[in-house]
Design an enzyme around this catalytic site. Sequence first.
Site, PDB file in Angstrom:
ATOM      1  N   TRP A 110       0.830  -1.212   0.000  1.00 35.23           N
ATOM      2  CA  TRP A 110       0.000   0.000   0.000  1.00 35.23           C
ATOM      3  C   TRP A 110       0.854   1.248   0.000  1.00 35.23           C
ATOM      4  O   TRP A 110       0.563   2.215  -0.705  1.00 35.23           O
ATOM      5  CB  TRP A 110      -0.985  -0.015   1.174  1.00 35.23           C
ATOM      6  CG  TRP A 110      -1.916  -1.176   1.088  1.00 35.23           C
ATOM      7  CD1 TRP A 110      -2.012  -2.229   1.951  1.00 35.23           C
ATOM      8  CD2 TRP A 110      -2.885  -1.440   0.059  1.00 35.23           C
ATOM      9  NE1 TRP A 110      -2.967  -3.113   1.516  1.00 35.23           N
ATOM     10  CE2 TRP A 110      -3.513  -2.660   0.368  1.00 35.23           C
ATOM     11  CE3 TRP A 110      -3.272  -0.756  -1.098  1.00 35.23           C
ATOM     12  CZ2 TRP A 110      -4.517  -3.210  -0.439  1.00 35.23           C
ATOM     13  CZ3 TRP A 110      -4.268  -1.293  -1.900  1.00 35.23           C
ATOM     14  CH2 TRP A 110      -4.877  -2.506  -1.564  1.00 35.23           C
ATOM     15  N   ASP A 177      -1.624   6.540   6.742  1.00 35.91           N
ATOM     16  CA  ASP A 177      -2.629   5.595   6.253  1.00 35.91           C
ATOM     17  C   ASP A 177      -2.886   4.594   7.375  1.00 35.91           C
ATOM     18  O   ASP A 177      -2.042   3.753   7.674  1.00 35.91           O
ATOM     19  CB  ASP A 177      -2.098   4.893   4.991  1.00 35.91           C
ATOM     20  CG  ASP A 177      -3.072   3.837   4.445  1.00 35.91           C
ATOM     21  OD1 ASP A 177      -4.105   3.578   5.081  1.00 35.91           O
ATOM     22  OD2 ASP A 177      -2.775   3.270   3.373  1.00 35.91           O
ATOM     23  N   LYS A 201     -11.717  -2.384   6.657  1.00 30.30           N
ATOM     24  CA  LYS A 201     -10.856  -3.262   7.443  1.00 30.30           C
ATOM     25  C   LYS A 201     -11.340  -3.289   8.891  1.00 30.30           C
ATOM     26  O   LYS A 201     -11.652  -4.339   9.431  1.00 30.30           O
ATOM     27  CB  LYS A 201      -9.393  -2.803   7.381  1.00 30.30           C
ATOM     28  CG  LYS A 201      -8.846  -2.573   5.983  1.00 30.30           C
ATOM     29  CD  LYS A 201      -8.635  -3.861   5.220  1.00 30.30           C
ATOM     30  CE  LYS A 201      -8.308  -3.689   3.742  1.00 30.30           C
ATOM     31  NZ  LYS A 201      -7.384  -2.636   3.348  1.00 30.30           N
TER      32      LYS A 201
END
Length: 365
Positions: A110, A177, A201
């Site tokens: 990511w 993030d 998530k």
Amino acid sequence: METLMTDVKKKVHNFSAGPGILPQEVLKQAAEACINFDNLHLSLLEISHRSKNFEAVMQEARALAKELLGLGDGYQAIFLGGGASMQFCMVPMNLLKAEGYAAYVNTGVWASKAIKEAQIIGNTKIIASSEGKKFNYVPRNYPIPGDADYMHITSNNTIYGTQMKNFPISRIPVVCDMSSDIFSRKIDCKKFDLIYAGAQKNMGPAGCTLVVVKESILGKTGRKIPSILDYSKHIKGESMYNTPPVFPIYVSLLTMRWLKKHGGVEWIEKINNQKANLLYGEIDRNSLFTGTAEKDGRSNMNITFLLNKPELEPEFDKMWKEADISGIRGHRDVGGYRASLYNALPLESVQVLVDVMKEFEKKFA
Ligand SMILES: *Cc1c(COP(=O)(O)O)cnc(C)c1O
């Protein structure tokens, strides 16, 4: 009336990495709101986002997100579409000056994607990376440049199973993030100037992304930003610049209410530690398994491990499936296994997995 799907009792132990497990009571409330929201005899899915009932949802969701993160005045919470991936371009568009540069820490898939997108918008510099060791650790003690427009970090690396335990203290704005570990542990969030997290998530269903930003860092680039990608426009519109993703925002609110009711982040952190200790303890003890992340960078959310004899994988897979365990195959880029222990996963589910691992060792070691 027919039996509702929500009354079905079969218990599946859901270790999915994302979209991940949500609390049962939240799913029931969400199902109810699809039929009869707020006793309006209308579905949440068929009313105006400008109705007072939905405006109340949005206000509460924005306030509660800040409350759970321990943030107050000076920060604004907004819920956007586009997934966490949209933030990979939105962050540099809003914070990176044309002649400036942004500092990135590369800790996984990511983070690498965030870097790639930022490079399209402007200049970047990678100030630390764990790529050379297959992202199995979190870099520490790297210098943070004082002249970058911001630095970007990823608090939890969902795919490689590593997690930052300490956060940089820096003079430049810090962007984080937090998609896969938001609301999972007590952190001093005032260290961050912008936090973003895709809902699916640890917060809600796919379809919305929480962004919490310190307002004072905005509006400094001189760059022209399309309105839909401009944080200031979304803040000014109270997170309703355009039609927001109403359902994922509502379900995220239900999950945040669930967390607050039980005691907030302090409460869940204790349980998350118990769950992670239980599973890591077994991985370290069991002669057939090995953890893939370096010990002091291990994630409490996504636990990655390998079977020492890969030829036994079909046997192990059969056993955990028989125990009603779901979602522990590793990411397609990494292989092995990954058990995601998000907030809504009960300790008892981890115990079931650990029992399967013990039984497996008895049979095959
Ligand atoms: C899943 C994930 C993303 C991507 O989220 P999307 O909502 O699919 O765009 C970004 N960062 C991290 C850390 C993630 O776990």
